[in-house]
Design an enzyme around this catalytic site. Structure first.
Site: not given
Length: 714
Positions: A44, A92, A122, A126, A418, A421, A441
């Site tokens: 779209e 920096l 922050e 890279d 899981c 559980c 769980c």
């Protein structure tokens, strides 16, 4: 969606339709790249773009520099002209050591004369540094960093990056934003696959591919490469100003610039270190490569006080994750279940020495990362210790792969269940994760309780992993009994879990804890319950905690400590937070639409509301914004007022002024709006003062502020 005009329409109609299409396309770009909330499909979007291209082809006078059609690339360039940066792009200083980060903090605190400094943390992206100059809201120039003083004009190439807005809602004569252009992980893989099919040499890494793309003389080539960008700084500013790094990041996001998904304000260096560890753990959530964290003093006024050296600012430091690596064998992949039910794969390794530690386990992030790196059980893998944080598997020595090693499939590996559980698991479409669907769980319950009692949440001392596991699971109780007939004997029975949710903590008794205490001797006397009694006292004391601690402890998705503080400060009670609609929540600083939706969804869930009602019945306070306000004078000037601080106060740090106001019953908020009762303005007060005057909000200068503090008492 607006439809109707065609390339053959009248000039006036074509102009109107072109304007509509440009606005619509830029809105969808922002929704996709800045807010991660697309409303339409790629198909779209492309249809709208083709319609605009046809209009501009039929009416050349409609072509504009900020048109989304420019993203497909213009004519090849003859070369790159050199441009001078109005504000130098400094590099920096960096370190791989947490101790050096603490030394950086000590230097900052000494220079500022403050005990604690607020920072912003922050990701260190890279990518390739870029600087974008907007004039009256229109992208006028894009440049590389170059030598920091001069760079190359890459405007034509940057215009092809869909994440970069071509026009923003700003009338500022100059707004220069800075950040990193990058190739996302998936985009980089696709690009190299295409080059391999075409017989072209592969790029070594995403950064090299990005740099090579931006230096292409043909913008059409750049447009064909799916570059993106993230922004985190400003350069030259004219007609706009910011007081803090956090304020600037929020404003860039509001203007439609993509900013880092993960960033935090931090009180002091130890908070910075905690967040740096969290950032590294959550690296897999980011689309781009990062090689560390950037730490900046939050206040721009403090930046000016600290200044810069010839090459780097004194107010910022890059904490880089070290690249100490070792090879070992991946023996198995196990699955851990967190408090939200997410199944996290963990590498079980042949023990190996790395950076002074013996490493036997490492993070694998998620299933998508395992597939991207093609990690298989039995592989020889390269592990890396990220600074002083946690080890991770970064790559595979494919030439040493044993025969029969199979690709990893988490669902098949777990048998669709899981591991904690046995409940069903399902794929979360919004995250690279599988989740356990069973809210009962035991692993999830333990995780929720661990979070609730943690120092950054309800801060209930004495709860270690062992006692939480004992309280949340069944306990096999062995007791010595003597009925006087057959002598002493040991009996066993099974005790059910004592806690099934965080509210159950407040129903615990010393006896219930003592019976489940790990390593409890069978002949232990119930009268000796020092630990259990101490735990119950700590639980009781936590009922009067500040609201932000409760909000954070509940584990609301996307609500960390900082956001919990803002919600508490802005709304004042848990009931008000639960009652707030998405629009109200989204207006709170740092919340926004996505987080507002997750907050509303949390409180719509009947199970969560049931836990909250149990907490209410237990006597947990829902409305304590600050303990200090309890002793405030209700007749004082500041009591019950929503107060905004702006500018520089000579006699107070910002934090000290906020504390004085809170002690007097005020609610300190960050933004000026119709609900603001008072603004305290120091020197160099900016846009907040102007907005207060425009809204007719009372303003105090520092002298009046100090006089009223004395009169209000504490």
């Amino acid at each position: 969606m607006i439809r109707g005009m065609t390339a053959s329409s009248s000039p006036a109609g074509a102009r109107e339709r072109a304007a509509q299409l440009r606005a619509e396309l830029e809105r969808h770009n922002r929704l996709y790249y800045a807010e991660a909330a697309p409303e339409i499909s790629d198909r779209e979007f492309d249809a709208l773009l083709r319609e605009l291209q046809e209009l501009e082809a039929a009416h050349p006078e409609l072509a504009a520099a900020d048109s989304p059609t420019r993203r497909v690339g213009g004519e090849p360039l003859e070369g790159f002209r050199t441009v001078k940066h109005a504000v130098p792009m400094l590099s920096l200083d960096n370190t791989y050591s947490l101790e050096e980060m603490r030394e950086f903090d000590a230097r900052v605190r000494k220079a500022l004369g403050e005990e604690t400094v607020e920072y912003v943390l922050e990701p260190k992206v890279d990518g390739v540094s870029v600087s974008l100059r907007y004039e009256r809201g229109v992208l006028a120039l894009a440049a590389t960093r170059g030598n920091g003083k001069e760079g190359d004009d890459i405007t034509a190439n940057v215009r092809t990056i869909r994440a970069v807005p071509l026009r923003i809602s700003s009338d500022a004569p100059v707004l220069e934003v800075r950040g990193e252009a990058y190739l996302g992980r998936a985009a980089f893989a696709r690009l190299n696959a295409e080059r391999e099919r075409a017989g072209e040499p592969l790029f070594a890494n995403p950064r090299n591919a990005t740099a090579g793309s931006l230096k292409q003389l043909d913008p059409k080539v750049v447009a064909a490469r799916p570059l993106s960008a993230v922004f985190y700084a400003t350069g030259e500013l004219n007609g706009v100003a910011f007081e803090t790094q956090a304020e600037m990041l929020r404003e860039l996001a509001r203007l439609g610039f993509p900013v880092a998904k993960l960033w935090w304000t931090c009180r002091g260096i130890e908070d910075v270190i905690v967040r740096a560890e969290e950032l590294q753990r959550r690296e897999g959530e980011l689309d781009y490569e990062m090689d560390g964290a950037v730490v900046k003093v939050n206040s721009f006024r403090r930046w000016r006080q600290l200044g810069t050296t010839a090459k780097a600012p004194r107010y910022a430091m890059a904490y880089k994750y070290s690249h100490e690596q070792a090879q070992t064998v991946l023996k198995a992949i196990t699955l851990q279940v967190g408090r939200t039910g997410v199944l996290t794969p963990v590498a079980e390794l042949e023990p190996v020495e790395l950076a002074g530690s013996t490493i036997s386990r490492a993070t694998l992030h998620n299933e998508d990362e395992i597939r991207r790196k093609d990690i298989r059980v039995g592989d020889t893998v390269v592990i890396e210790k990220a600074g002083e944080v946690i080890p991770a598997v970064v790559s595979v020595a494919a030439d040493r792969r044993p025969p029969g090693a199979k690709p990893f499939d988490l669902h098949a590996h777990a048998g669709g269940k899981c591991p904690a559980c046995g409940g069903d698991i399902s794929r979360d479409p919004e995250a690279a994760a599988w989740r356990c669907e069973n809210l009962d769980c035991p692993a999830q319950i333990r995780g929720r309780i661990e979070h609730f009692v943690s120092r950054k949440a309800m801060d209930i001392e004495g709860f270690g992993e062992a006692i939480i596991e004992a309280l949340a699971g069944e306990t096999r109780l062995r007791e010595t009994v003597d009925d006087g007939l057959f002598g002493a004997r040991t009996e066993e029975k099974i005790l059910p879990p004592a806690v099934r949710d965080v509210a159950d903590l407040y129903a615990l008794t010393p006896e219930a804890i003592e019976l489940r205490r790990p390593n409890r001797a069978a002949d232990a006397k119930k009268q000796s319950m020092k630990l259990a009694t101490k735990l119950c006292a700590a639980i009781e004391a936590s009922k009067g905690n500040e609201l932000w601690r409760l909000l954070h402890g509940l584990g609301i998705p996307n609500v960390g400590e900082g956001l919990a503080r803002k919600l508490a400060g802005e709304l004042g009670s848990l009931d008000a937070v639960m009652a707030a609609d998405e629009e109200t929540l989204a207006r709170i600083p740092d919340v926004g639409g996505i987080v507002a939706g997750s907050i509303r969804e949390f409180f719509r869930h009947g199970r969560n509301r049931a836990v909250i009602e149990k907490l209410r019945r237990a006597g947990v306070r829902f409305d304590r914004v600050e303990r200090a306000a309890e002793t405030a004078n209700p007749d004082g000037v500041f009591f019950g007022k929503r107060v905004v601080l702006t500018g520089t106060l000579a006699a107070f740090t910002r934090e000290a002024a906020q504390e004085e106001l809170r002690r007097r019953g005020a609610r300190v908020v960050g933004t000026v709006g119709k609900t603001t009762d008072l603004v305290v303005a120091g020197e160099a007060a900016g846009s907040k003062l102007e907005k207060a005057r425009a809204l007719g909000i009372p303003v105090m200068d520092e002298a009046e502020f100090r006089r009223n503090l004395d009169e209000s008492g504490s």
